[in-house]
Design an enzyme around this catalytic site. Structure first.
Site, PDB file in Angstrom:
ATOM      1  N   THR A1014     -33.989  26.901  39.602  1.00 29.72           N
ATOM      2  CA  THR A1014     -34.727  25.850  38.871  1.00 29.72           C
ATOM      3  C   THR A1014     -34.749  26.112  37.380  1.00 29.72           C
ATOM      4  O   THR A1014     -34.880  25.181  36.584  1.00 29.72           O
ATOM      5  CB  THR A1014     -36.178  25.757  39.390  1.00 29.72           C
ATOM      6  OG1 THR A1014     -36.785  27.039  39.297  1.00 29.72           O
ATOM      7  CG2 THR A1014     -36.210  25.278  40.830  1.00 29.72           C
ATOM      8  N   CYS A1015     -34.610  27.400  37.019  1.00 30.15           N
ATOM      9  CA  CYS A1015     -34.641  27.699  35.583  1.00 30.15           C
ATOM     10  C   CYS A1015     -33.449  27.086  34.859  1.00 30.15           C
ATOM     11  O   CYS A1015     -33.523  26.805  33.668  1.00 30.15           O
ATOM     12  CB  CYS A1015     -34.686  29.199  35.354  1.00 30.15           C
ATOM     13  SG  CYS A1015     -33.481  30.113  36.303  1.00 30.15           S
TER      14      CYS A1015
END
Length: 1047
Positions: A1014-1015
């Site tokens: 998700t980063c």
């Protein structure tokens, strides 16, 4: 030198003279000076002797007079007559009066003077005995002048007593009647029995004597006496003057004016001293209405207006009265006007001009704030002239008089030219009488009928600017003057402004007809004319702008007090289509005022105009934000290029800053505007926050936080605190939107919790992270600070809290019967955790019944309590936290729905085409790769909208798309082909890329799940051999909310 008394001409004096002349040339001059000095000394001595003799004579006379007065004072003036008769002769009364006046002292001889007055009046009531009538002495050759002097003195002493008497004291009230009867009797001849029959021939001479007496009293200050008496008796909540007294006073006041044939001098005195008494016309109407008939018979109202219509005379009267009493005069004139329709219609221009002048005079002293130089006035507010606080008790009556100015009756008369216009309706258009067909009118008539039948279901033609009416015509000038009058009234009578606006909006057809009138002005109508007026500093332009300003102020007030049913369903006053037209006009007008630099340097009337037009515009815009009536993109300025705006912002141009401050809604949202605005300034908490997740087994999850993990953490924590089960927040009935719970105080340190929530929310908005938190509209308004606006209405926002409660509450407004029958009080009963708690809406509210008079206040108080008072501390704490991250000016440009979009992203479904367009591929994947084709097909055709949202959350940690589309997702959405599990993944190599590109598998990846980072907004997708396997694994991965570690 020897003695002697001989002068300069004597023998002894001749020798020095000869010596002087022989000694020097100046001797002659010295001699003459000495001679002159001697003469001066002799003259002064004689003057002193004469003065001493006069002083001695005066002292002797004074002492003699005092001795005589002492002797007379102890006499009984009113002992029985010498003849023994109960009736005194006129000569006897004259002698008694002469004695009394000789020794008269106002404080000491009060009772004797009363006896004298009664004695004189009794003599006038005797029948058929001329020698008894006191007035008969006026016919005596020897006594005429003495009698006139005596009656003048007696009547003036009556006036002196009247100045001191208090009509509210019973004994004083009787004395007031006595002295007034004296004045009434001897200033006119109707009651004089001596003039009956043959005596009628004497009437002209007697009238002349009365006029002489009246003139004397006027010179001494008769009108001032009457003013003091009237003010003492009437300037109070309940009048203390009797009907008889008031009739007498007013008759006395009118006599000199009528006798002088309404001369300017006496009209001035009457206006200054009598017509300035608070609410005197109302008291006359109540106590002695026949006096009003006298006023009407003399056409006094017309005479007053014509006298005051001359500017010099009007200013003179205003200066004499000062502000408080000028307002009282204004109230009496307005009241008289409401009773004289004919004169009002004929003298409208003069009446309006006089009122404007008087209000403008008062307005000069109306101040915006308290200071050492201002005094509080209950109608004018802070006032920089001395305020007569003795008038305060009469202010309610004065206000009632002034209310006639904005009452329906007077509005119909003054705005007759506007109200007489018929707003053409469809049914009527079809029934218009046939006109003679001619080349000139056949085509227009044909078009008229054509338009009539082409209209929509709306009954009335929609009013739009058409132009065609000359602004210098008499009709336009008249309407402009009336608008100036009401606008001046609004800015002067500051403490009853809302009353005035309510009165002006009472007639449903006034505002639409005024708008129709405005639409007709100028060659083209509308915008162009008023923009030209801004650049012309002429009186005509100011009057036209005053018309626009009045229209805006009244319309804004109307829309503010109307509820949604009245605006959208009943469409009171304005059709929704007209609101669209009006808002378009206002939007353009305000934009031009700002963009053309007019607002930057605006002062006084121009600034007031801007705030008036802008206020009406924003009320319409906020109403449209709550419930749409305007088409899409209606509020945008298509001629405003965002690139130009932001260039000017970078250069600190004032007009660009003002645009953002006042009308940010004109900026198109579908551009890079928000991104640029977000970067204009920065605040606290802009530092990076690092987060590490721990799974249910207590093991740290894998993953490096490059803002993505923090985003996920933020979304998760916000999701927890906004859970209604926690009771920090509640959901509204119906659409289940969030707002602070009134009972959240059960939590320890609940205010710190709310402040923390505010900071987290602010951080999310600051970082551009969308979170799925749907707030109630009324709470968003408070977050934006709209509830502090003067245009804000709690009632309008109430449906967003509880639509059913709103319907029940507003039904009270429409209740036809006596609302007190419902047994409501100014309080609210609430069940708090099983206990009934009574909240008072005002101090002592549970004992105050709701009536037809206070039901509107009750509705507003109840709405305010439910949405503000109950959650005041919680809301304040959350706003404090939010504003510690986001400055108020950063979000001031957004409406409540737009702020919701900032917080939660777009409510629209995920645009897969937009996502596909902005996706980056790694590891050999590309847009035509079969796994990628399968992925987009599965998302489009196999997944539900909820599953697509779960997929987006799985990859980006956010379930909603960015506000402005996936082009603004940072880092960009990415898909990478992976061959091994995450813990074995060392990144792309040339071999892995080639194998991914040509779909060459080292081994079947069917056992592994898709994963994400998700980063980086990165989807790690194995190179599956079948579409069905991809669908199954992807659905399982997103439903398990698996992040880094499962594969």
């Amino acid at each position: 030198p020897g003695g002697g008394s001989r002068g300069p001409g004597g023998a002894r004096g001749s020798c020095p003279v000869v010596k002087m002349f022989s000694a020097s040339q100046s001797s002659k001059a010295q001699f003459l000076d000495k001679a002159r000095q001697a003469r001066e000394e002799r003259r002064e001595l004689k003057e002193k002797e004469r003065a001493a003799i006069q002083i001695q004579a005066l002292i002797r006379r004074f002492l003699c007079r005092c001795r005589l007065q002492r002797e007379i004072r102890f006499e009984d003036f009113f002992e029985a007559n010498e003849s023994g008769s109960s009736k005194r002769s006129a000569l006897s009364v004259f002698r008694i009066a002469r004695k009394l006046l000789f020794i008269f002292n106002l404080k000491v001889d009060k009772e004797r003077f009363e006896k004298l007055c009664r004695c004189i009046l009794n003599s006038m009531d005797v029948e058929n005995e001329p020698k008894v009538w006191y007035v008969s002495l006026a016919l005596s050759k020897d006594l005429t002048l003495l009698w006139i002097k005596q009656i003048k003195d007696i009547l003036w002493f009556c006036c002196e007593f009247l100045k001191q008497l208090k009509p509210d004291i019973l004994q004083d009230s009787k004395l007031v009647n006595l002295h007034l009867t004296m004045l009434v009797t001897f200033t006119d001849t109707p009651t004089w029995k001596i003039l009956r029959g043959k005596g009628e021939t004497l009437r002209p001479a007697m009238n002349h004597i009365c006029a002489n007496i009246m003139g004397h009293l006027n010179q001494k200050g008769f009108y001032s006496v009457l003013q003091i008496l009237l003010t003492n008796g009437l300037a109070r909540s309940r009048p203390s003057l009797s009907k008889g007294s008031l009739t007498a006073i007013f008759s006395l006041a009118l006599r000199p004016v009528v006798a002088a044939q309404f001369s300017d001098n006496l009209l001035r005195s009457f206006l200054i001293h009598i017509m300035s008494v608070p609410a005197i016309m109302t008291h006359l109407a109540t106590l002695t209405p026949e006096r009003l008939a006298v006023i009407e018979s003399h056409e006094l109202f017309r005479k007053f207006i014509l006298f005051l219509s001359r500017e010099v005379q009007c200013r003179d009267v205003c200066v004499c009265l000062e502000g408080s009493h000028t307002l009282c005069l204004l109230g009496n004139l307005v009241y008289l006007g409401s009773l004289n329709d004919k004169v009002l219609e004929e003298e409208t221009a003069h009446f309006v001009g006089v009122l404007i002048h008087m209000l403008s005079y008062c307005q000069k002293y109306v101040s915006q704030k308290k200071s050492n130089l201002t005094h509080w006035h209950p109608v004018l507010g802070w006032f920089s002239q001395t305020v007569d606080y003795g008038l305060n008790e009469s202010m309610p009556l004065l206000t009632k008089q002034l209310q006639h100015l904005w009452g329906v009756h007077m509005i119909r008369i003054l705005f007759s030219d506007v109200l007489s216009k018929k707003l053409l309706e469809n049914q009527e258009m079809a029934q218009l009488p046939a006109q003679p067909v001619s080349p000139q009118n056949s085509l227009p008539m044909k078009n008229l009928f054509k338009r009539a039948f082409q209209k929509s279901a709306s009954v009335r033609n929609i009013l739009k600017p058409v132009g065609g009416k000359r602004v210098d015509s008499a009709e336009v000038q008249k309407v402009c003057s009336i608008c100036v009058l009401y606008q001046t009234t609004l800015t002067t009578l500051t403490q009853i402004r809302l009353q005035i606006l309510t009165g002006l909006t009472y007639l449903d057809d006034l505002l639409p007809k005024l708008w129709a009138f405005i639409c007709e002005l100028g060659p083209q109508g509308g915008l162009k004319l008023f923009l030209e007026c801004l650049n012309n500093d002429t009186e005509e332009s100011k009057r036209l702008l005053a018309m626009l300003m009045l229209f805006c102020d009244c319309s804004r007030h109307l829309i503010t007090i109307l509820d949604d049913i009245e605006v959208y369903e009943e469409q009171i006053s304005f059709k929704l289509e007209e609101l669209v037209t009006i808002s378009s006009f206002l939007n353009s007008f305000v934009f031009k005022m700002i963009w053309d630099g007019i607002v930057e340097n605006a002062r006084g009337e121009t600034l007031e105009l801007f705030h008036s037009v802008h206020g009406w515009l924003m009320v319409l815009y906020e109403r449209d934000c709550r419930r749409r009536f305007a088409p899409d993109d209606h509020w945008l300025r298509k001629d405003l290029k965002p690139s130009v705006l932001f260039q000017e912002l970078d250069k600190d141009k004032k007009r660009a800053q003002l645009l953002l401050q006042y009308i940010p809604h004109v900026i198109p949202h579908k551009n890079d505007g928000y991104e640029q605005l977000r970067q204009l300034s920065q605040n606290a908490m802009k530092g990076v926050i690092r987060v590490k997740f721990v799974n249910d087994l207590g093991v740290d999850e894998a993953g490096i936080d490059q803002d993505g993990v923090f985003k996920e953490f933020l979304e998760e924590i916000i999701k927890k605190v906004f859970d209604p089960a926690l009771n920090l927040f509640k959901t509204t009935s119906g659409d289940e939107r969030l707002y602070p719970s009134p009972t959240s105080y059960i939590h320890e340190n609940y205010l710190q919790l709310f402040e923390f929530v505010g900071k987290m929310l602010g951080k999310a908005v600051y970082e551009g992270i969308v979170v799925d938190v749907p707030f109630a509209s009324f709470f968003l308004s408070q977050l934006l600070g709209h509830h502090h606006s003067v245009f804000y209405s709690s009632v309008d926002e109430l449906p967003s809290l509880d639509s059913e409660f709103y319907k029940n509450l507003t039904s009270i407004k429409r209740y036809d019967g006596d609302i007190s029958d419902l047994g409501l009080t100014l309080s609210y009963d609430e069940d708090v955790m099983g206990q009934l708690v009574c909240h008072e809406l005002v101090p002592g509210g549970k004992t105050i019944p709701v009536t037809n008079e206070n039901k509107i206040s009750y509705i507003h108080l109840m709405a305010h309590f439910r949405m503000h008072t109950q959650i005041k501390s919680q809301t304040a704490a959350l706003i404090s936290g939010f504003r510690s991250i986001i400055k108020p000016e950063w979000i001031r440009m957004f409406s409540a729905p737009e702020l919701q979009r900032l917080i939660s992203g777009d409510n629209a479904e995920i645009d897969l085409e937009d996502l596909k367009k902005h996706t980056v591929y790694y590891g050999g994947f590309h847009g035509s790769h079969r796994v990628i084709i399968w992925l987009w097909d599965i998302l489009a055709n196999d997944f539900s909208p909820d599953e697509r949202a779960m997929f987006l959350k799985f990859v980006t940690s956010c379930s909603r798309p960015p506000l402005l589309g996936f082009a603004y997702l940072k880092p960009p959405f990415s898909i990478r082909c992976v061959e091994v599990s995450d813990d074995q993944d060392t990144g792309d190599t040339l071999g892995s890329v080639l194998r991914g590109f040509f779909t060459i598998r080292k081994k079947e990846p069917g056992g592994r799940l898709p994963t994400s980072s998700t980063c980086f907004n990165l989807l790690k997708l194995p190179n599956y051999s079948k579409k069905s396997i991809l669908r199954e694994k992807l659905r399982y991965a997103i439903s398990m909310n698996t992040g880094f570690e499962l594969s």
